[in-house]
Write a protein that holds these residues in place. Structure first.
Motif, PDB file in Angstrom:
ATOM      1  N   UNK A  43      64.618  21.730  32.128  1.00  0.00           N
ATOM      2  CA  UNK A  43      65.503  20.853  31.264  1.00  0.00           C
ATOM      3  C   UNK A  43      67.036  21.582  31.466  1.00  0.00           C
ATOM      4  N   UNK A  44      67.298  22.564  31.527  1.00  0.00           N
ATOM      5  CA  UNK A  44      68.418  23.203  31.594  1.00  0.00           C
ATOM      6  C   UNK A  44      69.134  22.817  33.184  1.00  0.00           C
ATOM      7  N   UNK A  45      69.563  21.872  33.149  1.00  0.00           N
ATOM      8  CA  UNK A  45      69.922  21.424  34.470  1.00  0.00           C
ATOM      9  C   UNK A  45      71.407  20.746  34.242  1.00  0.00           C
ATOM     10  N   UNK A  46      72.068  20.222  35.453  1.00  0.00           N
ATOM     11  CA  UNK A  46      73.372  19.445  35.620  1.00  0.00           C
ATOM     12  C   UNK A  46      73.185  18.267  34.678  1.00  0.00           C
ATOM     13  N   UNK A  47      74.089  17.750  33.779  1.00  0.00           N
ATOM     14  CA  UNK A  47      74.116  16.672  33.062  1.00  0.00           C
ATOM     15  C   UNK A  47      73.444  16.672  31.969  1.00  0.00           C
ATOM     16  N   UNK A  48      72.854  17.791  31.577  1.00  0.00           N
ATOM     17  CA  UNK A  48      72.281  17.907  29.966  1.00  0.00           C
ATOM     18  C   UNK A  48      73.458  18.913  29.387  1.00  0.00           C
ATOM     19  N   UNK A  49      73.818  18.628  28.091  1.00  0.00           N
ATOM     20  CA  UNK A  49      74.835  19.282  27.731  1.00  0.00           C
ATOM     21  C   UNK A  49      74.277  19.951  26.345  1.00  0.00           C
ATOM     22  N   UNK A  50      72.958  20.121  25.978  1.00  0.00           N
ATOM     23  CA  UNK A  50      72.308  20.676  25.215  1.00  0.00           C
ATOM     24  C   UNK A  50      70.900  20.836  25.193  1.00  0.00           C
ATOM     25  N   UNK A  51      70.321  21.855  24.802  1.00  0.00           N
ATOM     26  CA  UNK A  51      68.785  21.982  24.525  1.00  0.00           C
ATOM     27  C   UNK A  51      68.464  22.561  23.308  1.00  0.00           C
ATOM     28  N   UNK A  52      67.439  22.041  22.556  1.00  0.00           N
ATOM     29  CA  UNK A  52      67.270  22.415  21.349  1.00  0.00           C
ATOM     30  C   UNK A  52      65.832  22.919  21.510  1.00  0.00           C
ATOM     31  N   UNK A  53      65.401  24.432  21.221  1.00  0.00           N
ATOM     32  CA  UNK A  53      64.045  24.677  21.318  1.00  0.00           C
ATOM     33  C   UNK A  53      63.634  24.754  19.907  1.00  0.00           C
ATOM     34  N   UNK A  54      62.741  23.934  19.350  1.00  0.00           N
ATOM     35  CA  UNK A  54      61.943  24.012  17.939  1.00  0.00           C
ATOM     36  C   UNK A  54      60.867  24.885  18.056  1.00  0.00           C
ATOM     37  N   UNK A  55      60.914  26.212  17.471  1.00  0.00           N
ATOM     38  CA  UNK A  55      59.942  26.854  17.336  1.00  0.00           C
ATOM     39  C   UNK A  55      59.042  26.753  16.154  1.00  0.00           C
ATOM     40  N   UNK A  56      59.254  25.796  15.304  1.00  0.00           N
ATOM     41  CA  UNK A  56      58.649  25.484  14.006  1.00  0.00           C
ATOM     42  C   UNK A  56      57.114  25.678  14.275  1.00  0.00           C
ATOM     43  N   UNK A  57      56.367  25.247  15.347  1.00  0.00           N
ATOM     44  CA  UNK A  57      55.012  25.205  15.480  1.00  0.00           C
ATOM     45  C   UNK A  57      54.492  26.609  16.292  1.00  0.00           C
ATOM     46  N   UNK A  58      55.227  27.525  16.467  1.00  0.00           N
ATOM     47  CA  UNK A  58      54.922  28.829  16.921  1.00  0.00           C
ATOM     48  C   UNK A  58      54.351  29.785  15.851  1.00  0.00           C
ATOM     49  N   UNK A  59      52.995  30.182  16.359  1.00  0.00           N
ATOM     50  CA  UNK A  59      52.155  31.149  15.406  1.00  0.00           C
ATOM     51  C   UNK A  59      52.399  32.589  15.610  1.00  0.00           C
ATOM     52  N   UNK A  60      52.774  32.711  17.146  1.00  0.00           N
ATOM     53  CA  UNK A  60      52.990  34.203  17.548  1.00  0.00           C
ATOM     54  C   UNK A  60      53.852  34.040  18.682  1.00  0.00           C
ATOM     55  N   UNK A  61      54.926  35.095  18.513  1.00  0.00           N
ATOM     56  CA  UNK A  61      55.896  35.206  19.568  1.00  0.00           C
ATOM     57  C   UNK A  61      56.108  36.443  19.930  1.00  0.00           C
ATOM     58  N   UNK A  62      55.635  36.915  21.221  1.00  0.00           N
ATOM     59  CA  UNK A  62      55.545  38.051  21.692  1.00  0.00           C
ATOM     60  C   UNK A  62      56.608  38.372  22.643  1.00  0.00           C
ATOM     61  N   UNK A  63      56.671  39.505  23.299  1.00  0.00           N
ATOM     62  CA  UNK A  63      57.667  39.797  24.257  1.00  0.00           C
ATOM     63  C   UNK A  63      57.929  38.751  25.443  1.00  0.00           C
ATOM     64  N   UNK A  84      70.099  25.897  21.460  1.00  0.00           N
ATOM     65  CA  UNK A  84      70.146  26.418  20.043  1.00  0.00           C
ATOM     66  C   UNK A  84      68.619  26.419  19.691  1.00  0.00           C
ATOM     67  N   UNK A  85      68.561  27.395  18.747  1.00  0.00           N
ATOM     68  CA  UNK A  85      66.901  27.655  18.452  1.00  0.00           C
ATOM     69  C   UNK A  85      66.733  26.993  17.128  1.00  0.00           C
ATOM     70  N   UNK A  86      65.487  26.403  16.749  1.00  0.00           N
ATOM     71  CA  UNK A  86      65.264  26.172  15.594  1.00  0.00           C
ATOM     72  C   UNK A  86      64.160  26.997  15.248  1.00  0.00           C
ATOM     73  N   UNK A  87      64.491  27.862  14.110  1.00  0.00           N
ATOM     74  CA  UNK A  87      63.470  29.041  13.708  1.00  0.00           C
ATOM     75  C   UNK A  87      63.780  29.381  12.251  1.00  0.00           C
ATOM     76  N   UNK A  88      62.433  28.695  11.422  1.00  0.00           N
ATOM     77  CA  UNK A  88      62.504  29.309  10.204  1.00  0.00           C
ATOM     78  C   UNK A  88      61.093  30.120   9.711  1.00  0.00           C
TER      79      UNK A  88
END
Length: 118
Positions: A43-63, A84-88
């Motif tokens: 999804x990071x490609x020509x014609x895309x101006x923004x990508x939002x990554x919603x990490x709201x459902x992530x239970x574990x984020x490793x290296x 842009x990341x969504x992380x709370x």
């Protein structure tokens, strides 16, 4: 629907012209980080101006999950795409903060906030 053995899943949504939202859920570790890396790269490609990554459902984020985000950020920068990341939740936000990546990413509290910025 992800297979039972899949630890993470990503649902792709295109709410606005040129803006893609990736809703990530589950555990992002060495065995599942590709579940994020593939759709992020696609999804990071020509014609895309923004990508939002919603990490709201992530239970574990490793290296490996963090690496997928960093590689995605590098690609976004090369293409001139806003990332842009969504992380709370603590499970996603804490690893980003502990590694110092919070100064590298734009992090907001909701998908609505992210869409307002892009």
């Amino acid at each position: 629907m992800p297979e039972p053995a899949t630890l993470a899943s990503v649902r792709v949504e295109g709410p606005a012209d040129g803006v893609v939202v990736l809703h990530v859920s589950g555990e992002l570790d060495t065995t599942s980080a590709e579940e994020l890396a593939k759709p992020l790269k696609a999804n990071l490609s020509e014609g895309v101006r923004a990508v939002v990554v919603d990490l709201g459902g992530v239970r574990f984020l490793g290296s490996a999950g963090l690496e997928s985000l960093v590689v995605g950020r590098q690609r976004a920068e090369e293409l001139g795409v806003r990332l842009v990341l969504v992380a709370t939740n603590r499970s996603a936000l804490r690893p980003i903060q502990a590694t110092g990546l919070s100064s590298v990413f734009t992090i907001v509290e909701s998908v609505e906030d992210a869409l307002a910025q892009v």
